[in-house]
Design a protein around this motif. Structure first.
Motif, mmCIF file in Angstrom:
data_model
loop_
_atom_site.group_PDB
_atom_site.id
_atom_site.type_symbol
_atom_site.label_atom_id
_atom_site.label_comp_id
_atom_site.label_asym_id
_atom_site.label_seq_id
_atom_site.Cartn_x
_atom_site.Cartn_y
_atom_site.Cartn_z
ATOM 1 N N LEU A 71 0.790 -1.264 -0.040
ATOM 2 C CA LEU A 71 -0.072 0.055 0.069
ATOM 3 C C LEU A 71 0.927 1.309 -0.115
ATOM 4 C CD1 LEU A 71 -2.817 -0.839 2.619
ATOM 5 C CD2 LEU A 71 -3.085 -0.691 0.199
ATOM 6 N N ARG A 88 -3.003 7.632 3.198
ATOM 7 C CA ARG A 88 -4.602 7.400 3.370
ATOM 8 C C ARG A 88 -5.263 8.633 2.895
ATOM 9 N NH1 ARG A 88 -4.281 3.313 7.034
ATOM 10 N NH2 ARG A 88 -2.628 2.996 8.441
ATOM 11 N N TYR A 148 -5.782 8.305 -0.752
ATOM 12 C CA TYR A 148 -6.725 7.232 -0.961
ATOM 13 C C TYR A 148 -8.171 8.030 -1.071
ATOM 14 C CZ TYR A 148 -3.022 3.607 -1.588
ATOM 15 O OH TYR A 148 -1.920 2.955 -1.986
ATOM 16 N N TYR A 172 -8.178 -0.515 -4.188
ATOM 17 C CA TYR A 172 -7.561 -0.910 -2.849
ATOM 18 C C TYR A 172 -6.608 0.160 -2.270
ATOM 19 C CZ TYR A 172 -5.033 -4.094 0.659
ATOM 20 O OH TYR A 172 -4.731 -4.525 1.961
ATOM 21 N N ALA A 214 -5.229 2.221 1.702
ATOM 22 C CA ALA A 214 -4.959 2.429 2.885
ATOM 23 C C ALA A 214 -5.943 2.792 3.892
ATOM 24 C CB ALA A 214 -3.368 2.999 3.446
ATOM 25 N N THR A 230 -12.139 3.078 0.389
ATOM 26 C CA THR A 230 -12.027 2.083 -0.273
ATOM 27 C C THR A 230 -13.670 1.881 -0.487
ATOM 28 O OG1 THR A 230 -10.183 0.858 0.268
ATOM 29 C CG2 THR A 230 -11.882 -0.450 -0.478
ATOM 30 N N SER A 288 -7.311 -0.348 6.455
ATOM 31 C CA SER A 288 -7.768 -0.545 4.994
ATOM 32 C C SER A 288 -8.780 -1.445 5.040
ATOM 33 C CB SER A 288 -6.361 -1.394 4.191
ATOM 34 O OG SER A 288 -6.260 -2.609 4.835
#
Length: 476
Positions: free
Chosen positions: A114, A342, A345, A367, A369, A374, A431
Motif C-alpha cells: 500500500l 491514507r 486514497y 485498494y 490504506a 475504499t 484498510s
C-alpha cells in the motif's frame, strides 16, 4: 494442494468437531479471536486464518440447525436491514462495473505494498469476484454472530475479548523482550507454527521493537487492544459499585493493562485510536447515566501519564526521539508516512464518487490504506451510507437502552464505546482488510445483539417458501 501449517493439523479436526454443536462452535470462535495472525492453510491464493475457519465451522452449524428445523429465523432489525442492503449494493456495484466500465485510473488489488501508489486503468478482474466473496463473508459473519449471541453470550463475548487481549499482549511483550536481546528463536518458532510474524523487527521508540504478536503486525495488535480497552474502560468508570461481568477494580486493572499495551505496540493506529477512544468516551458519558465523570477524568490522566513515561523512556534510549514524535504527529495529521497515503486514497475516492456517486466502481476495484476511501470508491455513497447505518442504528439503539439506568445499562454503554471507537479508527486508519478481523465482526454484532436481547423486536421467519413476521416481546 493446500499448504497446511503445523497447527492446522490440530485445529482442522477440532473445527470439524466444533461444527456439530452450537455451544462448541461459539466457544471455539471466541477462543480464536486473538489469533488472526495464525494462518492455518493457504488455498486458491488466500491464507485462511484461525478465526475465519472458526466462523466457517460456526456457519456450518447454523445451516445445519436451519435445515433440521426447516425454518430460517432472523431478527428483523434496522441494523441487519442496513447490513443486507450493504451486501446488495456490493453485488450491484460489480454488476454495474461489468455493464458500464468507466475510464478511471485506480490502485488495484494485488499490486504490491500500500506504500506504493500504482495506478492502472479500471477493468473487471477476478479481484472483483474474490473481494465480493470476502464482503459476503463479512456480512455472513455478523449475521451468524448476531443471531447466536444471547444475554449470556454478550457477557461471554466481552470476557473472551478481554482474555484475548491478555494473550496478544503477553506474546507481544515476550516478542519485544526477545527481540531487544537479539534472541530470535521465539519469533522463528511462532513463524514455524504458522503465525505471520517478523523475526527481526526494527525499533520505533529508541530501541523498543515493534510489537508483533498472535494478532499479526503491530497495527493489528493495537487495533484489537483498542477494542479490548474500549470494552473494559466503561466498567472502570461506572457509577455503580459492581456489574454483572466484573468489578470496577477489575475494569481499572484491565483498562490500565490494555492502555499500556497500545502504547507499547508503537503503532500509529493505536495512538490515533486512543484519541478517538477518549473523544468517544467523553461524548458517551454525557449521554449515559452509567458513567462517572470524575473517574473518566482520572482515566484521561492515566492515559497522559502512560504516554509521558513512554516518551521519556524513548528519550533515554534514542537521541532522535523528538524527530520520531514530530513524524508520528505528522502521520496523525495525514501529512507524513501512511497518513499521507491514507489522505491520498481518500482524495482519490472523492474524485471517483463524483463520477460514480451511487454504486461506485465495483467491489474489488480500488485498494487503499483507508477503509473510508475504499468503501466510498467501490460502493459509492449508497454503500457507504448503508454500512454506516448498520453501525449507527445499532449504537443509537444501545444508547436508548443505556439511558434506562437499569442493570444492563453499563453493558450497553461499554458496547457503544467499543463499537464507535473501532468504527472511527477503522474508517480513518485501516484498510479494507479490517473487515476480515474477527473483532470487527464483533464490533457490529455485539451492539445489534444488545438491541435484540434488551428491547422488543420482530422475528423474520422463512419456512415452506413463505415469510412470516412474528412480534417477539422483550423479556424485561
Amino acid at each position: 494442494m493446500p499448504a497446511i501449517t503445523p497447527l492446522g493439523f490440530i485445529f482442522i479436526p477440532l473445527l470439524i468437531l466444533a461444527s456439530r454443536q452450537k455451544d462448541y462452535s461459539l466457544m471455539f470462535f471466541f477462543a480464536s479471536l486473538p489469533f488472526y495472525g495464525l494462518h492455518v492453510f493457504r488455498l486458491v491464493g488466500h491464507a485462511f486464518t484461525f478465526p475465519e475457519l472458526a466462523l466457517m465451522a460456526f456457519g456450518v452449524n447454523q445451516i445445519q440447525r436451519w435445515y433440521r428445523s426447516r425454518e430460517i429465523k432472523i431478527p428483523a432489525t434496522i441494523p441487519l436491514y442496513a447490513l443486507f442492503g450493504f451486501w446488495i449494493t456490493c453485488l450491484l456495484s460489480v454488476l454495474y462495473l461489468v455493464l458500464n466500465t468507466p475510464s478511471i485510473t485506480v490502485h488495484p488489488y494485488n499490486t504490491g505494498s500500500l506504500d506504493e501508489l500504482v495506478l492502472r486503468d479500471l477493468s473487471f478482474t477476478l479481484n472483483n469476484i474474490s473481494q465480493l466473496i470476502l464482503r459476503t463473508f463479512f456480512v455472513w459473519a455478523v449475521i451468524v454472530l448476531t443471531i447466536n449471541i444471547d444475554r449470556e453470550g454478550i457477557n461471554n463475548a466481552i470476557k473472551a475479548v478481554i482474555f484475548g487481549g491478555c494473550v496478544i499482549l503477553s506474546v507481544g511483550i515476550v516478542y519485544q523482550v526477545t527481540q531487544f536481546f537479539n534472541f530470535y528463536a521465539f519469533a522463528q518458532f511462532l513463524e514455524w507454527l504458522g503465525f505471520r510474524i517478523q523475526t527481526r523487527a526494527g525499533g520505533f521508540l529508541g530501541l523498543i521493537p515493534r510489537m508483533w504478536t498472535t494478532a499479526g503486525e503491530p497495527g493489528f495488535a493495537a487495533h484489537y487492544l483498542l477494542f479490548a480497552l474500549s470494552l473494559t474502560a466503561p466498567f472502570a468508570v461506572v457509577s455503580e459499585q459492581s456489574t454483572s461481568i466484573f468489578t470496577k477494580f477489575g475494569g481499572r486493572v484491565f483498562s490500565s493493562i490494555f492502555l499500556a499495551g497500545i502504547i507499547l505496540s508503537t503503532s500509529t493506529t493505536g495512538i490515533g485510536g486512543l484519541l478517538i477512544f477518549f473523544f468517544v468516551l467523553g461524548i458517551v458519558s454525557l449521554l449515559s447515566p452509567s458513567l462517572d465523570h470524575e473517574r473518566i477524568g482520572r482515566l484521561y490522566a492515566i492515559g497522559l501519564a502512560f504516554g509521558t513515561i513512554v516518551v521519556l523512556v524513548g528519550a533515554l534510549l534514542s537521541t532522535g526521539i523528538l524527530n520520531i514524535l514530530f513524524y508520528t504527529i505528522s502521520k496523525l495529521q495525514f501529512n507524513a508516512g501512511s497518513g499521507t497515503l491514507r489522505m491520498t486514497y481518500i482524495q482519490m475516492a472523492i474524485e471517483i464518487v463524483t463520477k460514480r456517486p451511487f454504486l461506485g466502481i465495483g467491489v474489488g476495484s480500488q485498494y487503499g490504506a483507508s477503509l473510508l476511501g475504499t468503501l466510498t470508491a467501490e460502493t459509492g455513497l449508497t454503500g457507504l451510507l448503508l454500512f454506516l447505518s448498520a453501525y449507527i442504528s445499532s449504537i443509537v439503539g444501545c444508547l436508548r437502552i443505556a439511558r434506562r439506568n437499569r442493570q444492563e445499562s453499563i453493558i450497553a454503554t461499554a458496547v457503544v464505546v467499543s463499537s464507535a471507537t473501532l468504527l472511527g479508527t477503522s474508517l480513518l486508519a485501516k484498510s479494507v482488510t479490517v473487515l476480515l478481523f474477527p473483532w470487527t465482526w464483533l464490533s457490529l454484532a455485539l451492539p445489534i445483539a444488545v438491541v435484540i436481547q434488551y428491547s422488543s423486536h420482530q422475528l423474520l421467519s422463512i419456512a415452506s417458501q413463505e415469510i412470516h413476521i412474528k412480534p417477539i416481546r422483550s423479556r424485561l
